[in-house]
Design a protein around this motif. Sequence first.
Motif, PDB file in Angstrom:
ATOM      1  N   SER A  11      39.100  31.879  32.193  1.00  9.96           N
ATOM      2  CA  SER A  11      39.710  30.680  31.617  1.00  9.96           C
ATOM      3  C   SER A  11      38.896  29.457  32.008  1.00  9.96           C
ATOM      4  O   SER A  11      38.112  29.494  32.953  1.00  9.96           O
ATOM      5  CB  SER A  11      41.150  30.532  32.106  1.00  9.96           C
ATOM      6  OG  SER A  11      41.157  30.317  33.496  1.00  9.96           O
ATOM      7  N   GLY A  12      39.113  28.378  31.308  1.00 10.96           N
ATOM      8  CA  GLY A  12      38.347  27.163  31.567  1.00 10.96           C
ATOM      9  C   GLY A  12      37.267  27.025  30.519  1.00 10.96           C
ATOM     10  O   GLY A  12      37.312  27.636  29.455  1.00 10.96           O
ATOM     11  N   ASN A  13      36.290  26.252  30.817  1.00 13.84           N
ATOM     12  CA  ASN A  13      35.237  25.960  29.852  1.00 13.84           C
ATOM     13  C   ASN A  13      34.431  27.201  29.506  1.00 13.84           C
ATOM     14  O   ASN A  13      34.102  27.433  28.359  1.00 13.84           O
ATOM     15  CB  ASN A  13      34.331  24.856  30.404  1.00 13.84           C
ATOM     16  CG  ASN A  13      33.349  24.335  29.389  1.00 13.84           C
ATOM     17  OD1 ASN A  13      33.357  24.759  28.241  1.00 13.84           O
ATOM     18  ND2 ASN A  13      32.496  23.429  29.801  1.00 13.84           N
ATOM     19  N   GLY A  14      34.101  27.998  30.507  1.00 10.08           N
ATOM     20  CA  GLY A  14      33.325  29.201  30.254  1.00 10.08           C
ATOM     21  C   GLY A  14      31.836  28.966  30.200  1.00 10.08           C
ATOM     22  O   GLY A  14      31.065  29.912  30.099  1.00 10.08           O
ATOM     23  N   LYS A  15      31.418  27.702  30.240  1.00  7.75           N
ATOM     24  CA  LYS A  15      29.991  27.405  30.218  1.00  7.75           C
ATOM     25  C   LYS A  15      29.595  26.831  31.578  1.00  7.75           C
ATOM     26  O   LYS A  15      30.294  25.976  32.114  1.00  7.75           O
ATOM     27  CB  LYS A  15      29.685  26.376  29.129  1.00  7.75           C
ATOM     28  CG  LYS A  15      29.896  26.916  27.735  1.00  7.75           C
ATOM     29  CD  LYS A  15      29.426  25.923  26.699  1.00  7.75           C
ATOM     30  CE  LYS A  15      29.663  26.515  25.324  1.00  7.75           C
ATOM     31  NZ  LYS A  15      30.263  25.584  24.412  1.00  7.75           N
ATOM     32  N   PRO A  16      28.495  27.257  32.131  1.00  8.58           N
ATOM     33  CA  PRO A  16      28.058  26.703  33.418  1.00  8.58           C
ATOM     34  C   PRO A  16      27.558  25.271  33.245  1.00  8.58           C
ATOM     35  O   PRO A  16      27.196  24.852  32.144  1.00  8.58           O
ATOM     36  CB  PRO A  16      26.936  27.626  33.846  1.00  8.58           C
ATOM     37  CG  PRO A  16      26.406  28.195  32.583  1.00  8.58           C
ATOM     38  CD  PRO A  16      27.584  28.275  31.644  1.00  8.58           C
ATOM     39  N   SER A  17      27.527  24.533  34.348  1.00  7.03           N
ATOM     40  CA  SER A  17      27.058  23.155  34.288  1.00  7.03           C
ATOM     41  C   SER A  17      25.557  23.129  34.021  1.00  7.03           C
ATOM     42  O   SER A  17      24.854  24.107  34.329  1.00  7.03           O
ATOM     43  CB  SER A  17      27.367  22.436  35.607  1.00  7.03           C
ATOM     44  OG  SER A  17      26.758  23.129  36.682  1.00  7.03           O
ATOM     45  N   PRO A  18      25.048  22.051  33.450  1.00  5.86           N
ATOM     46  CA  PRO A  18      23.605  21.962  33.190  1.00  5.86           C
ATOM     47  C   PRO A  18      22.819  22.105  34.492  1.00  5.86           C
ATOM     48  O   PRO A  18      23.175  21.518  35.512  1.00  5.86           O
ATOM     49  CB  PRO A  18      23.434  20.562  32.604  1.00  5.86           C
ATOM     50  CG  PRO A  18      24.767  20.179  32.100  1.00  5.86           C
ATOM     51  CD  PRO A  18      25.762  20.882  32.958  1.00  5.86           C
ATOM     52  N   GLY A  19      21.777  22.897  34.459  1.00  4.99           N
ATOM     53  CA  GLY A  19      20.967  23.129  35.643  1.00  4.99           C
ATOM     54  C   GLY A  19      21.364  24.386  36.401  1.00  4.99           C
ATOM     55  O   GLY A  19      20.658  24.803  37.304  1.00  4.99           O
ATOM     56  N   PHE A  20      22.488  25.023  36.026  1.00  3.96           N
ATOM     57  CA  PHE A  20      22.917  26.247  36.695  1.00  3.96           C
ATOM     58  C   PHE A  20      22.042  27.396  36.205  1.00  3.96           C
ATOM     59  O   PHE A  20      21.826  27.555  35.002  1.00  3.96           O
ATOM     60  CB  PHE A  20      24.390  26.528  36.384  1.00  3.96           C
ATOM     61  CG  PHE A  20      24.916  27.746  37.079  1.00  3.96           C
ATOM     62  CD1 PHE A  20      25.076  27.760  38.457  1.00  3.96           C
ATOM     63  CD2 PHE A  20      25.252  28.879  36.364  1.00  3.96           C
ATOM     64  CE1 PHE A  20      25.572  28.873  39.101  1.00  3.96           C
ATOM     65  CE2 PHE A  20      25.739  30.002  36.996  1.00  3.96           C
ATOM     66  CZ  PHE A  20      25.899  30.008  38.372  1.00  3.96           C
ATOM     67  N   GLU A  21      21.507  28.176  37.128  1.00  2.00           N
ATOM     68  CA  GLU A  21      20.570  29.236  36.776  1.00  2.00           C
ATOM     69  C   GLU A  21      21.114  30.609  37.159  1.00  2.00           C
ATOM     70  O   GLU A  21      20.374  31.477  37.633  1.00  2.00           O
ATOM     71  CB  GLU A  21      19.220  28.981  37.434  1.00  2.00           C
ATOM     72  CG  GLU A  21      18.564  27.686  36.970  1.00  2.00           C
ATOM     73  CD  GLU A  21      17.199  27.455  37.593  1.00  2.00           C
ATOM     74  OE1 GLU A  21      16.647  28.392  38.199  1.00  2.00           O
ATOM     75  OE2 GLU A  21      16.695  26.328  37.479  1.00  2.00           O
ATOM     76  N   GLY A  22      22.410  30.814  37.013  1.00  2.00           N
ATOM     77  CA  GLY A  22      22.991  32.124  37.239  1.00  2.00           C
ATOM     78  C   GLY A  22      23.069  32.524  38.700  1.00  2.00           C
ATOM     79  O   GLY A  22      23.095  33.707  39.014  1.00  2.00           O
ATOM     80  N   GLY A  23      23.102  31.593  39.601  1.00  2.00           N
ATOM     81  CA  GLY A  23      23.185  31.900  41.019  1.00  2.00           C
ATOM     82  C   GLY A  23      21.853  31.751  41.731  1.00  2.00           C
ATOM     83  O   GLY A  23      21.805  31.595  42.944  1.00  2.00           O
ATOM     84  N   GLN A  24      20.764  31.814  40.990  1.00  2.00           N
ATOM     85  CA  GLN A  24      19.442  31.555  41.572  1.00  2.00           C
ATOM     86  C   GLN A  24      19.367  30.076  41.946  1.00  2.00           C
ATOM     87  O   GLN A  24      19.958  29.241  41.277  1.00  2.00           O
ATOM     88  CB  GLN A  24      18.394  31.907  40.512  1.00  2.00           C
ATOM     89  CG  GLN A  24      16.982  31.475  40.835  1.00  2.00           C
ATOM     90  CD  GLN A  24      16.037  31.867  39.715  1.00  2.00           C
ATOM     91  OE1 GLN A  24      15.910  33.030  39.379  1.00  2.00           O
ATOM     92  NE2 GLN A  24      15.380  30.867  39.138  1.00  2.00           N
ATOM     93  N   THR A  25      18.664  29.759  43.025  1.00  2.00           N
ATOM     94  CA  THR A  25      18.538  28.365  43.437  1.00  2.00           C
ATOM     95  C   THR A  25      17.901  27.552  42.318  1.00  2.00           C
ATOM     96  O   THR A  25      16.796  27.876  41.875  1.00  2.00           O
ATOM     97  CB  THR A  25      17.682  28.229  44.710  1.00  2.00           C
ATOM     98  OG1 THR A  25      18.212  29.088  45.705  1.00  2.00           O
ATOM     99  CG2 THR A  25      17.675  26.803  45.220  1.00  2.00           C
ATOM    100  N   PRO A  26      18.607  26.542  41.817  1.00  2.00           N
ATOM    101  CA  PRO A  26      18.079  25.801  40.672  1.00  2.00           C
ATOM    102  C   PRO A  26      16.797  25.042  41.003  1.00  2.00           C
ATOM    103  O   PRO A  26      16.512  24.742  42.159  1.00  2.00           O
ATOM    104  CB  PRO A  26      19.193  24.818  40.322  1.00  2.00           C
ATOM    105  CG  PRO A  26      20.283  25.031  41.266  1.00  2.00           C
ATOM    106  CD  PRO A  26      19.906  26.090  42.233  1.00  2.00           C
ATOM    107  N   LEU A  27      16.051  24.748  39.941  1.00  2.00           N
ATOM    108  CA  LEU A  27      14.765  24.069  40.074  1.00  2.00           C
ATOM    109  C   LEU A  27      14.907  22.742  40.813  1.00  2.00           C
ATOM    110  O   LEU A  27      14.053  22.369  41.613  1.00  2.00           O
ATOM    111  CB  LEU A  27      14.173  23.836  38.678  1.00  2.00           C
ATOM    112  CG  LEU A  27      12.754  23.302  38.605  1.00  2.00           C
ATOM    113  CD1 LEU A  27      11.784  24.369  39.099  1.00  2.00           C
ATOM    114  CD2 LEU A  27      12.402  22.892  37.197  1.00  2.00           C
ATOM    115  N   SER A  28      16.007  22.029  40.537  1.00  2.00           N
ATOM    116  CA  SER A  28      16.201  20.717  41.162  1.00  2.00           C
ATOM    117  C   SER A  28      16.392  20.817  42.666  1.00  2.00           C
ATOM    118  O   SER A  28      16.188  19.850  43.381  1.00  2.00           O
ATOM    119  CB  SER A  28      17.399  20.006  40.533  1.00  2.00           C
ATOM    120  OG  SER A  28      18.569  20.782  40.729  1.00  2.00           O
TER     121      SER A  28
END
Length: 182
Positions: A11-28
């Motif tokens: 439930s909820g939006n179902g879309k990850p926030s921008p910059g989320f890389e599936g659990g991998q440490t994001p580039l930022s």
Amino acid sequence: GRGHGGQKSRSGNGKPSPGFEGGQTPLSRRFPKRGFTNIFAKEFNHLHLSRLQLFIDTKRIDPSKTITMKELRDSGCVTGQIKDGVVLLARGSQYFQTPVALEVSWASQAAKEAIARVGGTVKCIWYNTLGLRALLKPEKFDILPKFARPPMKLWDRYPDQIPEFAREGWAQYKQKLAEGEA
């Protein structure tokens, strides 16, 4: 209705926030942060001599009167909100040919020389926030405030605004007052 479990079945939006890389440490977050932002930095609007000459040639600015930051803003020569003042720069100085009397926050040495070469004058005036607001929007004040002196670290840049007693030193001024000369 949503198929088997997983991110899209929740439930909820179902879309990850921008910059989320599936659990991998994001580039930022993979790269270190560098530098800082100076919160005390002044933001000046730039005015080039070529633009000033264009506005004089098209009769949008009267060169016979002293040109202040208010006239520059009202004529559209300086665009946007004037936050901390206007700085005069020498780009297009070879085209500048009109003697003018200018009052700006700061001017480059080359711009001062270009205006002096054609017989004009540049006066650098320091404004605090209230003084600049009173200059640009005098209709908002019942009584115009007195203009403040520049802080001591800027006295070299604005020597015309420093009273004589401040230049000589407070002790010498008090001595003159005691002798009755001041």
